[in-house]
Design an enzyme around this catalytic site. Sequence first.
Site, PDB file in Angstrom:
ATOM      1  N   ARG A  37     -66.512  26.907 -68.974  1.00  0.00           N
ATOM      2  CA  ARG A  37     -65.485  27.549 -69.791  1.00  0.00           C
ATOM      3  C   ARG A  37     -64.183  26.748 -69.791  1.00  0.00           C
ATOM      4  O   ARG A  37     -63.228  27.110 -70.465  1.00  0.00           O
ATOM      5  CB  ARG A  37     -65.219  28.960 -69.247  1.00  0.00           C
ATOM      6  CG  ARG A  37     -66.458  29.834 -69.222  1.00  0.00           C
ATOM      7  CD  ARG A  37     -66.245  31.140 -68.478  1.00  0.00           C
ATOM      8  NE  ARG A  37     -65.360  32.044 -69.167  1.00  0.00           N
ATOM      9  CZ  ARG A  37     -65.038  33.260 -68.718  1.00  0.00           C
ATOM     10  NH1 ARG A  37     -65.550  33.678 -67.570  1.00  0.00           N
ATOM     11  NH2 ARG A  37     -64.221  34.033 -69.391  1.00  0.00           N
ATOM     12  N   LYS A  60     -68.844  16.855 -56.424  1.00  0.00           N
ATOM     13  CA  LYS A  60     -67.607  17.061 -55.667  1.00  0.00           C
ATOM     14  C   LYS A  60     -67.520  16.187 -54.412  1.00  0.00           C
ATOM     15  O   LYS A  60     -66.421  15.808 -53.999  1.00  0.00           O
ATOM     16  CB  LYS A  60     -67.440  18.535 -55.301  1.00  0.00           C
ATOM     17  CG  LYS A  60     -67.202  19.426 -56.512  1.00  0.00           C
ATOM     18  CD  LYS A  60     -66.928  20.864 -56.122  1.00  0.00           C
ATOM     19  CE  LYS A  60     -66.734  21.728 -57.358  1.00  0.00           C
ATOM     20  NZ  LYS A  60     -66.353  23.115 -57.017  1.00  0.00           N
ATOM     21  N   ASP A  85     -60.162  24.340 -55.210  1.00  0.00           N
ATOM     22  CA  ASP A  85     -61.092  25.455 -54.979  1.00  0.00           C
ATOM     23  C   ASP A  85     -60.612  26.347 -53.833  1.00  0.00           C
ATOM     24  O   ASP A  85     -60.711  27.574 -53.899  1.00  0.00           O
ATOM     25  CB  ASP A  85     -62.491  24.928 -54.652  1.00  0.00           C
ATOM     26  CG  ASP A  85     -63.234  24.407 -55.880  1.00  0.00           C
ATOM     27  OD1 ASP A  85     -62.880  24.820 -56.997  1.00  0.00           O
ATOM     28  OD2 ASP A  85     -64.156  23.590 -55.713  1.00  0.00           O
ATOM     29  N   ALA A 137     -73.376  27.851 -46.799  1.00  0.00           N
ATOM     30  CA  ALA A 137     -72.877  26.721 -46.005  1.00  0.00           C
ATOM     31  C   ALA A 137     -72.786  25.452 -46.835  1.00  0.00           C
ATOM     32  O   ALA A 137     -72.828  24.345 -46.290  1.00  0.00           O
ATOM     33  CB  ALA A 137     -73.786  26.499 -44.794  1.00  0.00           C
ATOM     34  N   GLY A 138     -72.639  25.583 -48.154  1.00  0.00           N
ATOM     35  CA  GLY A 138     -72.530  24.421 -49.029  1.00  0.00           C
ATOM     36  C   GLY A 138     -71.085  24.010 -49.263  1.00  0.00           C
ATOM     37  O   GLY A 138     -70.183  24.348 -48.486  1.00  0.00           O
ATOM     38  N   ARG A 147     -79.875  28.370 -40.368  1.00  0.00           N
ATOM     39  CA  ARG A 147     -78.864  28.496 -39.325  1.00  0.00           C
ATOM     40  C   ARG A 147     -78.241  27.152 -38.959  1.00  0.00           C
ATOM     41  O   ARG A 147     -77.051  27.075 -38.639  1.00  0.00           O
ATOM     42  CB  ARG A 147     -79.482  29.141 -38.073  1.00  0.00           C
ATOM     43  CG  ARG A 147     -79.815  30.606 -38.253  1.00  0.00           C
ATOM     44  CD  ARG A 147     -80.677  31.124 -37.099  1.00  0.00           C
ATOM     45  NE  ARG A 147     -80.063  30.876 -35.809  1.00  0.00           N
ATOM     46  CZ  ARG A 147     -79.182  31.681 -35.215  1.00  0.00           C
ATOM     47  NH1 ARG A 147     -78.820  32.804 -35.806  1.00  0.00           N
ATOM     48  NH2 ARG A 147     -78.683  31.379 -34.027  1.00  0.00           N
ATOM     49  N   GLU A 148     -78.998  26.077 -39.014  1.00  0.00           N
ATOM     50  CA  GLU A 148     -78.480  24.776 -38.635  1.00  0.00           C
ATOM     51  C   GLU A 148     -77.344  24.343 -39.562  1.00  0.00           C
ATOM     52  O   GLU A 148     -76.351  23.776 -39.120  1.00  0.00           O
ATOM     53  CB  GLU A 148     -79.605  23.727 -38.644  1.00  0.00           C
ATOM     54  CG  GLU A 148     -79.173  22.311 -38.259  1.00  0.00           C
ATOM     55  CD  GLU A 148     -78.630  22.194 -36.845  1.00  0.00           C
ATOM     56  OE1 GLU A 148     -78.056  21.137 -36.525  1.00  0.00           O
ATOM     57  OE2 GLU A 148     -78.769  23.159 -36.048  1.00  0.00           O
TER      58      GLU A 148
END
Length: 444
Positions: free
Chosen positions: A203, A251, A287, A308-309, A333-334
């Site tokens: 957008r 990014k 961000d 977790a990204g 979890r890692e």
Amino acid sequence: MKIVLTGYRGTGKTAVGRRLAHRLGLPFADTDALIEEKAGIAIPEIFEQRGETAFRRIEREVIASLRNFNGVVSTGGGAVTDPANVAMLRRDGTVVLLTADPAVIEERIRGSDRPGLTVLPLRDEIREVLRERRLAYLSSADVCIDTGSCSVGETVEKLAALLTAVPAMPGGFSVPGDLMAVRERDPLTRICGIAGNPCSHSRSPALYNRLFEEYGLHYYYTRFEWPTVEPIVRLARALDVRGLSVTIPFKQDIIPFLDEVDADAAAIGAVNTVVQCGGRLHGFNTDWLGVKMPLEHRRGARAVVLGAGGAAAATVYALRDLDMAVTVLNRTRERARILAERFGCAWGGFDEFEGRDTDVVVNTTPVGMEDARRSPLPADRLERGMTVFDLVYTPPETKLIREARMMGCETIPGTEMFVHQAAAQFRLITGIAVDAACVREMMQ
């Protein structure tokens, strides 16, 4: 045509401005001279008798009077630290930042009767003020020219060439078709765009082009969609693209191709904004501000970040800046552990979520985007009074947001993150402060 020259004292604004105006056959206005005329006394006396606050007030009035000026304007470097001044100077104009090495500036202005801006020795003051104004200078300028090793005449010729030459479309690139039409219509239009793959759904083009029109900027925003980021960066340099909004999956990938990355983006490990001036690409991250601003009222809370990204990294950075105790939860979890340990947070799996121990939940996963029937959390784990922020903004109301509202939670949709990060990004690219309410309205 309005051409505005700004920069620190000693960079040649007045001398270059007068000669450039003569070269182009345009009238010349010096804001310092207009300030003295309006005040009836010299600038050193304004500072001495009335103080810097009075000087800045008169400066704003003078700059406002030049909003529709057709000619060359020379204005003080302090003027562009005020976004309201930048909006006036930028309207239907081109802003040129003149720069020089601090040692050159010191040599040029030593012995001036202008009062110091700090109590520091001149050499230290120059470096400190340049450091403080660096972002304002970068954001407000369309063109950056180093006058340190150039005579006034050489600087004028460089500027005249930049302002009157018709830039050719670079060969060997897949240039977006809409840019061909824009450049044919107005060769000097500054280009911005979103870099991603895919980004056809974004957008941002509609929003930014409306903002550019609103503020009278000769800018155009397009899309740069390509499988890899390097060709986009090379095209941005070749086209002298002013600003890039960087989205997935670039990014992190774009960082090695930039000349400078600011401290926030470096800490997060991701760049979503690139600003170019003087051939250098500067990387930023807004961000995290898009997460922080809507959650200011929950400072010091206990927060859980889902995912977790890259978006999670910006979110954790924002929440830590708000003094929140943060726990990162992820299916793997890692990955949660790796992200959490970067910022000194707790971590675990999704199954460890405890609503009674949580004040704020931020979903950074894409769950709910492609399938509006899905949510990253069961509704029965949400507690009344909790704040639930879902960064997914398509659809505008996700299942998580809908169920959180039904459970009596405060809800923040992903559009709010987009609004606040876009406002911060717009300021980085233009130097103009746009209100979040304005961005919200233009997105409708």
